[in-house]
Design a protein around this motif. Structure first.
Motif, PDB file in Angstrom:
ATOM      1  N   GLN A  82       0.803  -1.226   0.000  1.00 30.29           N
ATOM      2  CA  GLN A  82       0.000   0.000   0.000  1.00 30.29           C
ATOM      3  C   GLN A  82       0.840   1.283   0.000  1.00 30.29           C
ATOM      4  OE1 GLN A  82      -0.086  -2.337   2.365  1.00 30.29           O
ATOM      5  NE2 GLN A  82       0.049  -1.448   4.392  1.00 30.29           N
ATOM      6  N   ASN A  83       2.118   1.217   0.408  1.00 29.49           N
ATOM      7  CA  ASN A  83       2.927   2.439   0.409  1.00 29.49           C
ATOM      8  C   ASN A  83       4.262   2.273  -0.325  1.00 29.49           C
ATOM      9  OD1 ASN A  83       4.382   0.929   2.215  1.00 29.49           O
ATOM     10  ND2 ASN A  83       4.176   2.324   3.935  1.00 29.49           N
ATOM     11  N   SER A  84       4.303   1.341  -1.270  1.00 32.45           N
ATOM     12  CA  SER A  84       5.528   1.103  -2.043  1.00 32.45           C
ATOM     13  C   SER A  84       5.184   0.868  -3.505  1.00 32.45           C
ATOM     14  CB  SER A  84       6.263  -0.132  -1.508  1.00 32.45           C
ATOM     15  OG  SER A  84       6.593   0.022  -0.158  1.00 32.45           O
ATOM     16  N   LEU A  85       6.180   1.011  -4.344  1.00 33.78           N
ATOM     17  CA  LEU A  85       6.037   0.696  -5.765  1.00 33.78           C
ATOM     18  C   LEU A  85       6.980  -0.451  -6.099  1.00 33.78           C
ATOM     19  CD1 LEU A  85       6.063   4.283  -7.275  1.00 33.78           C
ATOM     20  CD2 LEU A  85       4.102   2.772  -7.021  1.00 33.78           C
ATOM     21  N   TYR A  86       6.464  -1.435  -6.829  1.00 36.67           N
ATOM     22  CA  TYR A  86       7.254  -2.586  -7.264  1.00 36.67           C
ATOM     23  C   TYR A  86       7.355  -2.553  -8.781  1.00 36.67           C
ATOM     24  CZ  TYR A  86       5.569  -4.569  -2.779  1.00 36.67           C
ATOM     25  OH  TYR A  86       5.242  -4.785  -1.473  1.00 36.67           O
ATOM     26  N   ARG A  87       8.503  -2.933  -9.290  1.00 36.91           N
ATOM     27  CA  ARG A  87       8.697  -3.028 -10.732  1.00 36.91           C
ATOM     28  C   ARG A  87       9.569  -4.233 -11.055  1.00 36.91           C
ATOM     29  NH1 ARG A  87       4.979  -0.299 -10.544  1.00 36.91           N
ATOM     30  NH2 ARG A  87       4.602   1.708 -11.512  1.00 36.91           N
ATOM     31  N   GLU A  88       9.394  -4.737 -12.294  1.00 41.78           N
ATOM     32  CA  GLU A  88      10.192  -5.835 -12.831  1.00 41.78           C
ATOM     33  C   GLU A  88      10.500  -5.531 -14.286  1.00 41.78           C
ATOM     34  OE1 GLU A  88       9.557 -10.175 -12.018  1.00 41.78           O
ATOM     35  OE2 GLU A  88       7.600  -9.434 -11.416  1.00 41.78           O
ATOM     36  N   LEU A  89      11.485  -6.220 -14.797  1.00 42.81           N
ATOM     37  CA  LEU A  89      11.817  -6.181 -16.221  1.00 42.81           C
ATOM     38  C   LEU A  89      11.625  -7.585 -16.777  1.00 42.81           C
ATOM     39  CD1 LEU A  89      13.215  -5.040 -18.835  1.00 42.81           C
ATOM     40  CD2 LEU A  89      15.376  -5.712 -17.777  1.00 42.81           C
ATOM     41  N   LEU A  90      10.993  -7.677 -17.923  1.00 45.56           N
ATOM     42  CA  LEU A  90      10.775  -8.943 -18.616  1.00 45.56           C
ATOM     43  C   LEU A  90      11.379  -8.850 -20.015  1.00 45.56           C
ATOM     44  CD1 LEU A  90       9.209 -11.697 -19.131  1.00 45.56           C
ATOM     45  CD2 LEU A  90       7.335 -10.258 -19.955  1.00 45.56           C
ATOM     46  N   LEU A  91      12.164  -9.844 -20.369  1.00 45.48           N
ATOM     47  CA  LEU A  91      12.616 -10.027 -21.751  1.00 45.48           C
ATOM     48  C   LEU A  91      12.041 -11.357 -22.203  1.00 45.48           C
ATOM     49  CD1 LEU A  91      16.398  -9.051 -21.485  1.00 45.48           C
ATOM     50  CD2 LEU A  91      14.523  -7.642 -22.352  1.00 45.48           C
ATOM     51  N   VAL A  92      11.343 -11.362 -23.324  1.00 49.34           N
ATOM     52  CA  VAL A  92      10.745 -12.602 -23.813  1.00 49.34           C
ATOM     53  C   VAL A  92      10.940 -12.704 -25.320  1.00 49.34           C
ATOM     54  CG1 VAL A  92       8.431 -11.564 -23.968  1.00 49.34           C
ATOM     55  CG2 VAL A  92       8.648 -14.043 -23.810  1.00 49.34           C
ATOM     56  N   SER A 122      11.494 -14.742 -35.156  1.00 44.62           N
ATOM     57  CA  SER A 122      11.188 -14.427 -33.753  1.00 44.62           C
ATOM     58  C   SER A 122      11.272 -12.932 -33.500  1.00 44.62           C
ATOM     59  CB  SER A 122      12.154 -15.154 -32.818  1.00 44.62           C
ATOM     60  OG  SER A 122      13.458 -14.628 -32.940  1.00 44.62           O
ATOM     61  N   MET A 123      10.760 -12.542 -32.334  1.00 42.23           N
ATOM     62  CA  MET A 123      10.928 -11.181 -31.847  1.00 42.23           C
ATOM     63  C   MET A 123      11.232 -11.243 -30.368  1.00 42.23           C
ATOM     64  SD  MET A 123       7.089  -9.498 -31.481  1.00 42.23           S
ATOM     65  CE  MET A 123       6.789  -9.472 -33.226  1.00 42.23           C
ATOM     66  N   ILE A 124      11.995 -10.264 -29.913  1.00 42.92           N
ATOM     67  CA  ILE A 124      12.279 -10.152 -28.490  1.00 42.92           C
ATOM     68  C   ILE A 124      11.595  -8.887 -27.996  1.00 42.92           C
ATOM     69  CG2 ILE A 124      14.028  -9.875 -26.692  1.00 42.92           C
ATOM     70  CD1 ILE A 124      15.976 -11.412 -28.513  1.00 42.92           C
ATOM     71  N   VAL A 125      10.813  -9.062 -26.921  1.00 45.00           N
ATOM     72  CA  VAL A 125      10.040  -7.971 -26.345  1.00 45.00           C
ATOM     73  C   VAL A 125      10.621  -7.618 -24.983  1.00 45.00           C
ATOM     74  CG1 VAL A 125       7.758  -7.288 -25.491  1.00 45.00           C
ATOM     75  CG2 VAL A 125       7.955  -8.699 -27.555  1.00 45.00           C
ATOM     76  N   GLU A 126      10.711  -6.329 -24.723  1.00 45.92           N
ATOM     77  CA  GLU A 126      11.117  -5.809 -23.419  1.00 45.92           C
ATOM     78  C   GLU A 126       9.892  -5.144 -22.796  1.00 45.92           C
ATOM     79  OE1 GLU A 126      13.443  -1.847 -21.988  1.00 45.92           O
ATOM     80  OE2 GLU A 126      14.525  -3.125 -23.409  1.00 45.92           O
ATOM     81  N   LEU A 127       9.616  -5.496 -21.546  1.00 50.97           N
ATOM     82  CA  LEU A 127       8.463  -4.942 -20.855  1.00 50.97           C
ATOM     83  C   LEU A 127       8.848  -4.678 -19.407  1.00 50.97           C
ATOM     84  CD1 LEU A 127       5.369  -4.375 -21.208  1.00 50.97           C
ATOM     85  CD2 LEU A 127       4.997  -6.689 -20.398  1.00 50.97           C
ATOM     86  N   THR A 128       8.535  -3.496 -18.927  1.00 50.22           N
ATOM     87  CA  THR A 128       8.770  -3.176 -17.522  1.00 50.22           C
ATOM     88  C   THR A 128       7.450  -2.767 -16.891  1.00 50.22           C
ATOM     89  OG1 THR A 128       9.288  -0.862 -17.989  1.00 50.22           O
ATOM     90  CG2 THR A 128      11.134  -2.384 -17.878  1.00 50.22           C
ATOM     91  N   GLY A 129       7.357  -3.005 -15.588  1.00 53.69           N
ATOM     92  CA  GLY A 129       6.157  -2.588 -14.880  1.00 53.69           C
ATOM     93  C   GLY A 129       5.924  -3.414 -13.642  1.00 53.69           C
ATOM     94  N   ALA A 130       4.751  -3.228 -13.083  1.00 54.33           N
ATOM     95  CA  ALA A 130       4.352  -3.978 -11.900  1.00 54.33           C
ATOM     96  C   ALA A 130       4.286  -5.464 -12.256  1.00 54.33           C
ATOM     97  CB  ALA A 130       3.001  -3.488 -11.397  1.00 54.33           C
ATOM     98  N   ILE A 141      -0.026 -13.709 -24.239  1.00 48.69           N
ATOM     99  CA  ILE A 141       0.767 -14.327 -25.309  1.00 48.69           C
ATOM    100  C   ILE A 141       0.875 -15.847 -25.146  1.00 48.69           C
ATOM    101  CG2 ILE A 141       2.079 -12.212 -25.756  1.00 48.69           C
ATOM    102  CD1 ILE A 141       4.495 -13.671 -24.366  1.00 48.69           C
ATOM    103  N   ASN A 142       0.087 -16.424 -24.237  1.00 45.80           N
ATOM    104  CA  ASN A 142       0.231 -17.869 -23.990  1.00 45.80           C
ATOM    105  C   ASN A 142      -0.174 -18.741 -25.180  1.00 45.80           C
ATOM    106  OD1 ASN A 142      -2.547 -17.954 -23.849  1.00 45.80           O
ATOM    107  ND2 ASN A 142      -2.627 -18.641 -21.731  1.00 45.80           N
ATOM    108  N   CYS A 143      -0.876 -18.166 -26.149  1.00 44.75           N
ATOM    109  CA  CYS A 143      -1.224 -18.949 -27.338  1.00 44.75           C
ATOM    110  C   CYS A 143      -0.122 -18.891 -28.404  1.00 44.75           C
ATOM    111  CB  CYS A 143      -2.562 -18.498 -27.908  1.00 44.75           C
ATOM    112  SG  CYS A 143      -2.617 -16.771 -28.360  1.00 44.75           S
ATOM    113  N   VAL A 147       9.876 -18.827 -26.863  1.00 42.99           N
ATOM    114  CA  VAL A 147      11.128 -19.545 -27.070  1.00 42.99           C
ATOM    115  C   VAL A 147      12.000 -19.443 -25.818  1.00 42.99           C
ATOM    116  CG1 VAL A 147      13.217 -19.668 -28.490  1.00 42.99           C
ATOM    117  CG2 VAL A 147      11.016 -19.077 -29.549  1.00 42.99           C
ATOM    118  N   GLU A 148      12.031 -18.253 -25.240  1.00 38.57           N
ATOM    119  CA  GLU A 148      12.880 -18.010 -24.079  1.00 38.57           C
ATOM    120  C   GLU A 148      12.324 -16.820 -23.321  1.00 38.57           C
ATOM    121  OE1 GLU A 148      17.662 -17.345 -23.332  1.00 38.57           O
ATOM    122  OE2 GLU A 148      16.906 -17.594 -25.360  1.00 38.57           O
TER     123      GLU A 148
END
Length: 169
Positions: A82-92, A122-130, A141-143, A147-148
């Motif tokens: 409730q009083n913090s922000l969380y973030r992650e980075l995803l490469l897929v 293929s394509m590599i996607v970068e996504l950041t966020g909660a 994208i589960n359908c 690859v990695e």
């Protein structure tokens, strides 16, 4: 006892073997670490470790107390949702070709991601966020054939202007 996911932040001396000492304490006490990130701070003598684990109130108090006793630990505190922000980075890396590339591009745009590499197959996607945003993207994208994939794990910071160990004040 109710088990819940906990996020803690630990300011430690920036020196060799500190991470090993902290992580081994968790292991010796039977805690499984769900996510672990380590980063520099604005003070070159201090590093920040963010650990996500599952536990109950009793186990949380136990691990906080024991971790705080390590001489390399300068400060430890919970990052409450409730009083913090969380973030992650995803490469897929997703298998793609001319038949599905447009649909994938639309999904990436909706989630405000970036296509950082594109090849014929293929394509590599970068996504950041909660973490919830990244989970939602992965469900969308589960359908498609993944690859990695690589996720950094949660890093977080408290909201507001509370003084921390790294502040100049």
């Amino acid at each position: 006892m109710t088990m819940k996911k906990e996020v803690i932040s630990i300011f430690v001396d920036n020196q060799a073997n500190v991470l090993t000492r902290v992580v081994s304490l968790f292991g010796r006490r039977g805690f499984n670490i769900d996510s672990l990130t380590v980063s520099a701070t604005d003070n070159p003598a201090i590093s920040r470790i963010t650990i996500v684990f599952t536990g109950n109130d009793q186990s949380l108090n136990q691990i906080l107390t024991q971790t705080e006793k390590l001489e390399v630990v300068k400060e430890i505190f919970m990052l409450e949702e409730q009083n913090s922000l969380y973030r992650e980075l995803l490469l897929v890396k997703i298998k793609s070709d001319k038949t599905n590339r447009t649909a994938l591009r639309e999904i990436v745009e909706i989630y405000r991601g970036k296509i950082i590499d594109l090849s014929k197959n293929s394509m590599i996607v970068e996504l950041t966020g909660a973490p919830e945003k990244l989970d939602g993207f992965m469900r969308m994208i589960n359908c498609y054939e993944v690859v990695e994939m690589c996720r950094t794990g949660i890093t977080g910071i408290k909201r507001g202007t509370e003084d921390g160990i790294c502040s100049d004040d």
